[in-house]
Write a protein that holds these residues in place. Structure first.
Motif, PDB file in Angstrom:
ATOM      1  N   TYR A 130       0.876  -1.166   0.000  1.00  0.00           N
ATOM      2  CA  TYR A 130       0.000   0.000   0.000  1.00  0.00           C
ATOM      3  C   TYR A 130       0.918   1.221   0.000  1.00  0.00           C
ATOM      4  O   TYR A 130       1.827   1.319   0.838  1.00  0.00           O
ATOM      5  CB  TYR A 130      -0.885   0.052   1.241  1.00  0.00           C
ATOM      6  N   LEU A 131       0.691   2.126  -0.914  1.00  0.00           N
ATOM      7  CA  LEU A 131       1.547   3.291  -1.060  1.00  0.00           C
ATOM      8  C   LEU A 131       1.628   4.075   0.254  1.00  0.00           C
ATOM      9  O   LEU A 131       0.607   4.523   0.786  1.00  0.00           O
ATOM     10  CB  LEU A 131       0.982   4.184  -2.171  1.00  0.00           C
ATOM     11  N   HIS A 132       2.855   4.212   0.782  1.00  0.00           N
ATOM     12  CA  HIS A 132       3.141   4.987   2.002  1.00  0.00           C
ATOM     13  C   HIS A 132       2.453   4.425   3.249  1.00  0.00           C
ATOM     14  O   HIS A 132       2.376   5.125   4.263  1.00  0.00           O
ATOM     15  CB  HIS A 132       2.726   6.455   1.838  1.00  0.00           C
ATOM     16  N   GLU A 133       1.958   3.192   3.215  1.00  0.00           N
ATOM     17  CA  GLU A 133       1.229   2.649   4.364  1.00  0.00           C
ATOM     18  C   GLU A 133       1.700   1.228   4.662  1.00  0.00           C
ATOM     19  O   GLU A 133       0.960   0.255   4.504  1.00  0.00           O
ATOM     20  CB  GLU A 133      -0.277   2.665   4.103  1.00  0.00           C
ATOM     21  N   ASP A 134       2.928   1.107   5.128  1.00  0.00           N
ATOM     22  CA  ASP A 134       3.509  -0.209   5.377  1.00  0.00           C
ATOM     23  C   ASP A 134       2.768  -0.976   6.472  1.00  0.00           C
ATOM     24  O   ASP A 134       2.535  -2.188   6.351  1.00  0.00           O
ATOM     25  CB  ASP A 134       4.985  -0.061   5.769  1.00  0.00           C
ATOM     26  N   GLU A 135       2.385  -0.296   7.534  1.00  0.00           N
ATOM     27  CA  GLU A 135       1.713  -0.980   8.636  1.00  0.00           C
ATOM     28  C   GLU A 135       0.342  -1.489   8.204  1.00  0.00           C
ATOM     29  O   GLU A 135      -0.058  -2.604   8.550  1.00  0.00           O
ATOM     30  CB  GLU A 135       1.579  -0.027   9.839  1.00  0.00           C
ATOM     31  N   ARG A 136      -0.365  -0.685   7.458  1.00  0.00           N
ATOM     32  CA  ARG A 136      -1.673  -1.113   6.955  1.00  0.00           C
ATOM     33  C   ARG A 136      -1.533  -2.335   6.067  1.00  0.00           C
ATOM     34  O   ARG A 136      -2.367  -3.253   6.104  1.00  0.00           O
ATOM     35  CB  ARG A 136      -2.316   0.035   6.175  1.00  0.00           C
ATOM     36  N   TYR A 137      -0.484  -2.369   5.268  1.00  0.00           N
ATOM     37  CA  TYR A 137      -0.226  -3.512   4.394  1.00  0.00           C
ATOM     38  C   TYR A 137       0.045  -4.757   5.226  1.00  0.00           C
ATOM     39  O   TYR A 137      -0.529  -5.828   4.964  1.00  0.00           O
ATOM     40  CB  TYR A 137       0.956  -3.193   3.482  1.00  0.00           C
ATOM     41  N   ARG A 138       0.892  -4.634   6.223  1.00  0.00           N
ATOM     42  CA  ARG A 138       1.254  -5.806   7.039  1.00  0.00           C
ATOM     43  C   ARG A 138       0.033  -6.392   7.734  1.00  0.00           C
ATOM     44  O   ARG A 138      -0.060  -7.615   7.912  1.00  0.00           O
ATOM     45  CB  ARG A 138       2.315  -5.428   8.065  1.00  0.00           C
ATOM     46  N   LYS A 139      -0.904  -5.555   8.129  1.00  0.00           N
ATOM     47  CA  LYS A 139      -2.078  -6.045   8.845  1.00  0.00           C
ATOM     48  C   LYS A 139      -2.995  -6.907   7.972  1.00  0.00           C
ATOM     49  O   LYS A 139      -3.863  -7.596   8.493  1.00  0.00           O
ATOM     50  CB  LYS A 139      -2.868  -4.864   9.415  1.00  0.00           C
ATOM     51  N   CYS A 140      -2.813  -6.849   6.657  1.00  0.00           N
ATOM     52  CA  CYS A 140      -3.627  -7.663   5.758  1.00  0.00           C
ATOM     53  C   CYS A 140      -3.184  -9.120   5.727  1.00  0.00           C
ATOM     54  O   CYS A 140      -3.890  -9.967   5.162  1.00  0.00           O
ATOM     55  CB  CYS A 140      -3.552  -7.111   4.331  1.00  0.00           C
ATOM     56  N   PHE A 141      -2.028  -9.410   6.303  1.00  0.00           N
ATOM     57  CA  PHE A 141      -1.448 -10.747   6.196  1.00  0.00           C
ATOM     58  C   PHE A 141      -1.244 -11.344   7.582  1.00  0.00           C
ATOM     59  O   PHE A 141      -0.587 -10.748   8.437  1.00  0.00           O
ATOM     60  CB  PHE A 141      -0.124 -10.678   5.431  1.00  0.00           C
ATOM     61  N   VAL A 142      -1.792 -12.541   7.785  1.00  0.00           N
ATOM     62  CA  VAL A 142      -1.669 -13.243   9.063  1.00  0.00           C
ATOM     63  C   VAL A 142      -1.405 -14.716   8.774  1.00  0.00           C
ATOM     64  O   VAL A 142      -2.137 -15.351   7.999  1.00  0.00           O
ATOM     65  CB  VAL A 142      -2.949 -13.112   9.916  1.00  0.00           C
ATOM     66  N   ASP A 143      -0.362 -15.252   9.380  1.00  0.00           N
ATOM     67  CA  ASP A 143      -0.075 -16.699   9.298  1.00  0.00           C
ATOM     68  C   ASP A 143      -0.014 -17.196   7.850  1.00  0.00           C
ATOM     69  O   ASP A 143      -0.448 -18.309   7.541  1.00  0.00           O
ATOM     70  CB  ASP A 143      -1.127 -17.507  10.068  1.00  0.00           C
ATOM     71  N   GLY A 144       0.516 -16.359   6.945  1.00  0.00           N
ATOM     72  CA  GLY A 144       0.643 -16.805   5.558  1.00  0.00           C
ATOM     73  C   GLY A 144      -0.630 -16.683   4.744  1.00  0.00           C
ATOM     74  O   GLY A 144      -0.702 -17.222   3.629  1.00  0.00           O
ATOM     75  N   TRP A 145      -1.625 -15.966   5.261  1.00  0.00           N
ATOM     76  CA  TRP A 145      -2.880 -15.761   4.548  1.00  0.00           C
ATOM     77  C   TRP A 145      -3.100 -14.272   4.320  1.00  0.00           C
ATOM     78  O   TRP A 145      -2.802 -13.451   5.185  1.00  0.00           O
ATOM     79  CB  TRP A 145      -4.066 -16.310   5.342  1.00  0.00           C
TER      80      TRP A 145
END
Length: 591
Positions: free
Chosen positions: A431-446
């Motif tokens: 996500y442009l300029h939103e690394d934390e928001r991007y990381r929250k989309c992924f959990v346990d390989g999903w």
């Protein structure tokens, strides 16, 4: 739970690419699928534009029609793959001549003109990041996205530049070049005529090595709070475009394909430009907006074989009835698909009545970059279902646990969040300029999609609803915050809350609730004024269709407007947990 089925029709010519779903899924690998592509000569990486255009020229298919453009005033233009390769080479050379560097962002703002397709492909060849914008947006959404993306180049028309960009250009200090398809505004610094700049450039261009993981596309999709999300996709996504074009849309050599989506949305780029060209078919482009009789005429005159459209358009055609198709020769049409929002079961069945073919629904998101779940040509359809996951895609229904982990729901017909096993080629890279928001989309390989769904006993997936407040209207994703912000620019508005209401044609329509500042009187004149203000700022596709006045709006103790409560009260639904509701909140009357 048992659902009605539409059984697959008698075998067609050519036979579907995906004849045996279970066997194909068991044998599929993305590594082996890469054989569908060439890669740049000499092992120099992977470039979307090369796979979409130049590869076909190299293999002796340059004489085939790549784009068949139909202008809204009756004009016609065809570009062969060879001609499209040369034209996109010219645009790539023009960018380099302006000093535009790889990785810099080229925004394209125009209707469905041939130059749009040339610009997108040429910018990809130059290894720039391309961001197509929806031309019906108002000035604010356009400039907000260009500002977020640090636009270096804008390709547009004189009318759109003057009406929607020129007055706000001071907000875009990085915008060095505007390339105008048409008459150039007089004495405008950094504004270049397409004809003098692009048409004069060399038709020969050698693509530099391209890292498959380098960013190719930047698409914007609205969120429930804050500004739009900028979704980044890599050149590697082109493999998913090739695979989904074959399996989900069943594209074969010789097909005439028509995707009705505008390239300003991800569908119009992934499946209105890239997938059909990567698959080497003829891609029909229609400049005019929806009109049922015009569309039926296109299907007949262009001998369209594969048609990809949206539920909103299908519902509008249903309203006219099947009689409107009498006398229309659709004998070339063999496959119809739909995307943008869940397709009503009755629309699938109506396709059989009106066209002699069912509509095949599929599901994906801007973030997934390509079709993830689909109804396939050789598979029975359960009307209302999204279908089954694409070969190479593992989907599941999950539940988020209190400790942050995921629980997979194995039982059929149990609602949960739709999740996709990572990675796949067209998965968003950021996500442009939103690394934390991007990381929250992924959990346990999903990857967690934010959409609610369930899976039936036969492995078909069914959409339940969105887990957030994003409004989906006529295939457009609309962020409530963006609409609220525009309304609050009006001097009369103290607060605004925006929701989506069910609509039989558009899926949802935008409704706004407004609290006024002291000294302003609620009533029809102000309502009309606010509707006009919103249309001017946001464009008709995004602006609210209805506005109600409230004394105040329901808010949490921290001051956040509770959109879900507005929606529940509007629709007479259970209000749910009110523990965070501001203690002195009054419902307030509406007018």
């Amino acid at each position: 739970m048992e659902h009605a089925r539409i059984h697959k029709p008698a075998p067609t010519q050519p036979p579907p690419h995906l004849l045996d779903y279970e066997a194909t899924v068991a044998q599929f690998s993305w590594v082996q699928a890469a054989a569908l592509l060439d890669g740049l000569p000499g092992g120099a990486g992977l470039n979307m534009a090369y796979e979409a255009v130049d590869r076909h020229v190299k293999h002796g298919r340059g004489h085939r029609t790549a784009i068949r453009w139909l202008g809204k005033n009756g004009e016609r233009q065809s570009l062969s793959y060879t001609e499209l390769a040369r034209a996109s080479n010219q645009f790539a050379n023009a960018l380099e001549g302006l000093g535009v560097l790889p990785g810099e962002r080229v925004f394209v703002l125009m209707g469905r003109l041939p130059e749009l397709y040339v610009a997108v492909l040429g910018a990809l060849k130059a290894r720039c990041v391309v961001s197509p914008l929806f031309s019906a947006f108002g000035p604010e959404p356009i400039v907000t996205r260009a500002e977020m993306g640090d636009a270096r180049v804008l390709v547009t028309t004189p009318e759109l530049y003057q009406r929607k960009v020129r007055d706000l250009r001071e907000r875009l200090p990085g915008l060095k070049h505007v390339i105008v398809v048409g008459a150039v505004p007089a004495d405008e610094p950094g504004v270049h005529p397409w004809g003098a700049l692009v048409s004069a450039a060399s038709t020969r261009y050698t693509m530099a090595p391209t890292d498959p993981e380098s960013t190719a596309l930047l698409h914007f999709t609205s969120g429930t709070t804050g500004r739009p999300k900028g979704v980044e996709h890599a050149h590697a996504a082109v493999l998913a475009h090739a695979v989904t074009g074959r399996y989900a849309l069943d594209l074969h050599d010789g097909d005439v394909f028509w995707c009705t989506a505008d390239p300003g949305w991800v569908t119009g780029t992934s499946y209105g430009i890239l997938a059909p060209l990567v698959c080497g078919v003829t891609n029909v482009v229609v400049e005019a907006e929806f009109d049922a009789q015009t569309w039926y005429g296109v299907l007949q005159s262009e001998r369209v074989t594969v048609w990809y459209t949206a539920p909103t358009a299908i519902r509008m055609m249903m309203k006219l009835g099947a009689d409107a198709l009498k006398g229309v020769d659709l004998s070339a049409l063999r496959f119809m698909a739909s995307v943008g929002e869940p397709l009503n079961p009755e629309a699938v069945v109506w396709g059989l009545e009106a066209f002699g073919l069912p509509f095949h629904d599929n599901w994906w998101q801007t973030e997934t970059g390509g079709i993830m779940v689909s109804n396939y040509a050789a598979m029975d359809i359960k009307p209302g279902s999204m279908g089954k996951p694409l070969p190479g895609i593992t989907a599941a229904v999950v539940r988020r646990l209190a400790d942050g982990c995921l629980e997979l729901i194995d039982a059929p017909d149990v609602d949960g969040e739709l999740a996709l096993k990572t990675p796949w080629p067209s998965m968003m890279r950021a996500y442009l300029h939103e690394d934390e928001r991007y990381r929250k989309c992924f959990v346990d390989g999903w990857y967690l999609t934010g959409d609610l769904a369930h899976r039936d006993a036969d492995g078909y997936y069914w959409f339940v609803g969105r887990a957030d407040d994003v409004i989906k209207s006529s295939g457009h994703l609309i962020g409530p915050f963006e609409v609220e912000s525009a309304l609050m620019e009006h001097p009369a508005v103290a607060e605004a809350g925006v929701i989506g209401l069910p609509d039989p044609m558009a899926g949802e329509v935008v409704k706004a609730f407004v609290a006024l500042k002291p000294g302003y009187e609620a009533g029809e004149p102000l309502r009309r004024e606010l509707l006009g203000h919103a249309r001017k700022r946001l464009g008709a596709a995004v602006a609210p269709k209805q506005i109600d006045f409230r004394d105040n709006l329901p808010k949490t103790r921290s001051g956040k407007i509770m959109r879900r409560l507005l929606k529940a009260r509007e629709l007479g639904l259970p209000e749910g947990d009110l523990s965070t509701l501001e203690s002195d909140e009054k419902k307030g009357g509406s007018t």
